[in-house]
Design a protein around this motif. Structure first.
Motif, PDB file in Angstrom:
ATOM      1  N   LEU A  79       0.839  -1.199   0.000  1.00  0.00           N
ATOM      2  CA  LEU A  79       0.000   0.000   0.000  1.00  0.00           C
ATOM      3  C   LEU A  79       0.875   1.251   0.000  1.00  0.00           C
ATOM      4  O   LEU A  79       0.658   2.176  -0.787  1.00  0.00           O
ATOM      5  N   GLU A  80       1.880   1.283   0.866  1.00  0.00           N
ATOM      6  CA  GLU A  80       2.778   2.432   0.957  1.00  0.00           C
ATOM      7  C   GLU A  80       3.534   2.646  -0.348  1.00  0.00           C
ATOM      8  O   GLU A  80       3.787   3.786  -0.751  1.00  0.00           O
ATOM      9  N   ALA A  81       3.902   1.555  -1.013  1.00  0.00           N
ATOM     10  CA  ALA A  81       4.674   1.650  -2.246  1.00  0.00           C
ATOM     11  C   ALA A  81       3.821   1.990  -3.463  1.00  0.00           C
ATOM     12  O   ALA A  81       4.311   2.640  -4.391  1.00  0.00           O
ATOM     13  N   GLU A  82       2.554   1.588  -3.458  1.00  0.00           N
ATOM     14  CA  GLU A  82       1.756   1.692  -4.675  1.00  0.00           C
ATOM     15  C   GLU A  82       0.596   2.684  -4.639  1.00  0.00           C
ATOM     16  O   GLU A  82       0.115   3.086  -5.698  1.00  0.00           O
ATOM     17  N   ALA A  83       0.123   3.062  -3.471  1.00  0.00           N
ATOM     18  CA  ALA A  83      -1.016   3.985  -3.420  1.00  0.00           C
ATOM     19  C   ALA A  83      -0.566   5.375  -3.877  1.00  0.00           C
ATOM     20  O   ALA A  83       0.304   5.976  -3.248  1.00  0.00           O
ATOM     21  N   PRO A  84      -1.144   5.874  -4.948  1.00  0.00           N
ATOM     22  CA  PRO A  84      -0.723   7.185  -5.467  1.00  0.00           C
ATOM     23  C   PRO A  84      -0.819   8.309  -4.434  1.00  0.00           C
ATOM     24  O   PRO A  84       0.032   9.189  -4.410  1.00  0.00           O
ATOM     25  N   ILE A  85      -1.820   8.262  -3.559  1.00  0.00           N
ATOM     26  CA  ILE A  85      -1.974   9.338  -2.586  1.00  0.00           C
ATOM     27  C   ILE A  85      -0.809   9.385  -1.603  1.00  0.00           C
ATOM     28  O   ILE A  85      -0.434  10.456  -1.124  1.00  0.00           O
ATOM     29  N   VAL A  86      -0.205   8.241  -1.304  1.00  0.00           N
ATOM     30  CA  VAL A  86       0.950   8.227  -0.398  1.00  0.00           C
ATOM     31  C   VAL A  86       2.105   8.975  -1.052  1.00  0.00           C
ATOM     32  O   VAL A  86       2.733   9.833  -0.436  1.00  0.00           O
ATOM     33  N   LYS A  87       2.358   8.669  -2.304  1.00  0.00           N
ATOM     34  CA  LYS A  87       3.460   9.325  -3.028  1.00  0.00           C
ATOM     35  C   LYS A  87       3.210  10.825  -3.170  1.00  0.00           C
ATOM     36  O   LYS A  87       4.095  11.627  -2.885  1.00  0.00           O
ATOM     37  N   THR A  88       2.011  11.210  -3.592  1.00  0.00           N
ATOM     38  CA  THR A  88       1.738  12.635  -3.787  1.00  0.00           C
ATOM     39  C   THR A  88       1.752  13.391  -2.462  1.00  0.00           C
ATOM     40  O   THR A  88       2.206  14.534  -2.404  1.00  0.00           O
ATOM     41  N   THR A  89       1.277  12.748  -1.403  1.00  0.00           N
ATOM     42  CA  THR A  89       1.295  13.402  -0.090  1.00  0.00           C
ATOM     43  C   THR A  89       2.724  13.584   0.389  1.00  0.00           C
ATOM     44  O   THR A  89       3.079  14.645   0.917  1.00  0.00           O
ATOM     45  N   GLN A  90       3.574  12.578   0.182  1.00  0.00           N
ATOM     46  CA  GLN A  90       4.984  12.694   0.569  1.00  0.00           C
ATOM     47  C   GLN A  90       5.677  13.788  -0.242  1.00  0.00           C
ATOM     48  O   GLN A  90       6.452  14.579   0.303  1.00  0.00           O
ATOM     49  N   VAL A 112       2.069  21.456   9.101  1.00  0.00           N
ATOM     50  CA  VAL A 112       2.142  20.878   7.759  1.00  0.00           C
ATOM     51  C   VAL A 112       2.180  19.351   7.846  1.00  0.00           C
ATOM     52  O   VAL A 112       1.478  18.652   7.106  1.00  0.00           O
ATOM     53  N   GLN A 113       2.978  18.811   8.771  1.00  0.00           N
ATOM     54  CA  GLN A 113       3.051  17.355   8.951  1.00  0.00           C
ATOM     55  C   GLN A 113       1.713  16.791   9.416  1.00  0.00           C
ATOM     56  O   GLN A 113       1.275  15.740   8.950  1.00  0.00           O
ATOM     57  N   SER A 114       1.075  17.478  10.317  1.00  0.00           N
ATOM     58  CA  SER A 114      -0.222  17.038  10.831  1.00  0.00           C
ATOM     59  C   SER A 114      -1.273  17.008   9.714  1.00  0.00           C
ATOM     60  O   SER A 114      -2.071  16.078   9.630  1.00  0.00           O
ATOM     61  N   GLU A 115      -1.254  18.008   8.862  1.00  0.00           N
ATOM     62  CA  GLU A 115      -2.195  18.044   7.743  1.00  0.00           C
ATOM     63  C   GLU A 115      -1.965  16.864   6.804  1.00  0.00           C
ATOM     64  O   GLU A 115      -2.917  16.247   6.321  1.00  0.00           O
ATOM     65  N   ALA A 116      -0.706  16.534   6.538  1.00  0.00           N
ATOM     66  CA  ALA A 116      -0.382  15.396   5.666  1.00  0.00           C
ATOM     67  C   ALA A 116      -0.866  14.093   6.306  1.00  0.00           C
ATOM     68  O   ALA A 116      -1.453  13.233   5.633  1.00  0.00           O
ATOM     69  N   GLN A 117      -0.623  13.930   7.596  1.00  0.00           N
ATOM     70  CA  GLN A 117      -1.069  12.728   8.304  1.00  0.00           C
ATOM     71  C   GLN A 117      -2.589  12.612   8.273  1.00  0.00           C
ATOM     72  O   GLN A 117      -3.131  11.526   8.049  1.00  0.00           O
ATOM     73  N   ASN A 118      -3.276  13.713   8.493  1.00  0.00           N
ATOM     74  CA  ASN A 118      -4.735  13.698   8.485  1.00  0.00           C
ATOM     75  C   ASN A 118      -5.285  13.345   7.105  1.00  0.00           C
ATOM     76  O   ASN A 118      -6.286  12.637   6.992  1.00  0.00           O
ATOM     77  N   LYS A 119      -4.621  13.839   6.066  1.00  0.00           N
ATOM     78  CA  LYS A 119      -5.045  13.533   4.700  1.00  0.00           C
ATOM     79  C   LYS A 119      -4.931  12.022   4.440  1.00  0.00           C
ATOM     80  O   LYS A 119      -5.854  11.408   3.917  1.00  0.00           O
ATOM     81  N   LEU A 120      -3.797  11.433   4.823  1.00  0.00           N
ATOM     82  CA  LEU A 120      -3.607   9.995   4.637  1.00  0.00           C
ATOM     83  C   LEU A 120      -4.578   9.179   5.487  1.00  0.00           C
ATOM     84  O   LEU A 120      -5.140   8.187   5.034  1.00  0.00           O
ATOM     85  N   LYS A 121      -4.764   9.595   6.725  1.00  0.00           N
ATOM     86  CA  LYS A 121      -5.670   8.883   7.627  1.00  0.00           C
ATOM     87  C   LYS A 121      -7.090   8.888   7.068  1.00  0.00           C
ATOM     88  O   LYS A 121      -7.758   7.858   7.043  1.00  0.00           O
ATOM     89  N   SER A 122      -7.523  10.025   6.613  1.00  0.00           N
ATOM     90  CA  SER A 122      -8.867  10.141   6.059  1.00  0.00           C
ATOM     91  C   SER A 122      -9.034   9.245   4.832  1.00  0.00           C
ATOM     92  O   SER A 122     -10.044   8.550   4.682  1.00  0.00           O
ATOM     93  N   SER A 123      -8.055   9.265   3.957  1.00  0.00           N
ATOM     94  CA  SER A 123      -8.108   8.445   2.750  1.00  0.00           C
ATOM     95  C   SER A 123      -8.117   6.958   3.092  1.00  0.00           C
ATOM     96  O   SER A 123      -8.910   6.183   2.543  1.00  0.00           O
ATOM     97  N   LEU A 124      -7.247   6.548   4.006  1.00  0.00           N
ATOM     98  CA  LEU A 124      -7.166   5.141   4.399  1.00  0.00           C
ATOM     99  C   LEU A 124      -8.448   4.695   5.093  1.00  0.00           C
ATOM    100  O   LEU A 124      -9.002   3.641   4.764  1.00  0.00           O
ATOM    101  N   ALA A 140      -6.966   1.024  -4.684  1.00  0.00           N
ATOM    102  CA  ALA A 140      -7.834   1.615  -5.695  1.00  0.00           C
ATOM    103  C   ALA A 140      -8.804   2.642  -5.113  1.00  0.00           C
ATOM    104  O   ALA A 140      -9.162   3.609  -5.787  1.00  0.00           O
ATOM    105  N   LYS A 141      -9.213   2.437  -3.857  1.00  0.00           N
ATOM    106  CA  LYS A 141     -10.185   3.342  -3.236  1.00  0.00           C
ATOM    107  C   LYS A 141      -9.541   4.568  -2.583  1.00  0.00           C
ATOM    108  O   LYS A 141     -10.235   5.537  -2.289  1.00  0.00           O
ATOM    109  N   MET A 142      -8.252   4.508  -2.327  1.00  0.00           N
ATOM    110  CA  MET A 142      -7.600   5.636  -1.654  1.00  0.00           C
ATOM    111  C   MET A 142      -7.513   6.815  -2.600  1.00  0.00           C
ATOM    112  O   MET A 142      -6.985   6.709  -3.704  1.00  0.00           O
ATOM    113  N   LYS A 143      -8.043   7.934  -2.143  1.00  0.00           N
ATOM    114  CA  LYS A 143      -8.055   9.159  -2.967  1.00  0.00           C
ATOM    115  C   LYS A 143      -7.541  10.310  -2.183  1.00  0.00           C
ATOM    116  O   LYS A 143      -7.676  10.421  -1.023  1.00  0.00           O
TER     117      LYS A 143
END
Length: 134
Positions: free
Chosen positions: A33-44, A84-96, A131-134
């Motif tokens: 998931l960490e390697a392939e989910a596009p949202i992880v890469k774009t968020t990083q 900024v870090q908190s916002e990124a974490q929240n974005k990933l958490k919400s998506s997951l 596929a569902k992570m956005k």
């Protein structure tokens, strides 16, 4: 980022168990998931850019300052970096969370667990979650 996603997965799994005591459960390969989910890469990437921008701005604001003034600027930017870090974490958490809930509902699963924590069994839903992570 990896620790964050693993922690989020555990929290989401606990939440999913409360939503129905179905014997069927899913598993997710968090490494994949960490390697392939596009949202992880774009968020990083977004996080790295924002942190670099903050560093450039802080360096600019630090010019000619010393002592207490420099300390105040550094504290200011430290707080901004944490936000900024908190916002990124929240974005990933919400998506997951959203992806896990959707997949669990669609597949009638009582829970979705981290594959590393499951010695055997479970339906692998990694690709569905990605596929569902956005």
């Amino acid at each position: 980022m990896k620790k964050l996603l693993a922690g989020l997965m555990i929290a989401a799994a606990m939440f999913s168990f409360g939503c129905g005591r179905n014997a069927e459960f899913g598993t997710v390969d968090m490494s994949k998931l960490e390697a392939e989910a596009p949202i992880v890469k774009t968020t990083q990437e977004d996080l790295t850019k924002k942190m670099n921008d903050l560093k450039v701005q802080m360096d600019k604001d630090m010019e000619g300052k010393s002592g207490e003034d420099a300390k105040k600027v550094a504290e200011d930017y430290s707080a901004k970096a944490k936000l900024v870090q908190s916002e990124a974490q929240n974005k990933l958490k919400s998506s997951l969370d959203s992806a896990l809930n959707q997949v669990a509902k669609e597949k009638s699963l009582g829970a979705i667990l981290d594959k590393r924590a499951v010695p055997q069994g479970g339906q692998d839903v990694t690709n569905d979650v990605i596929a569902k992570m956005k």
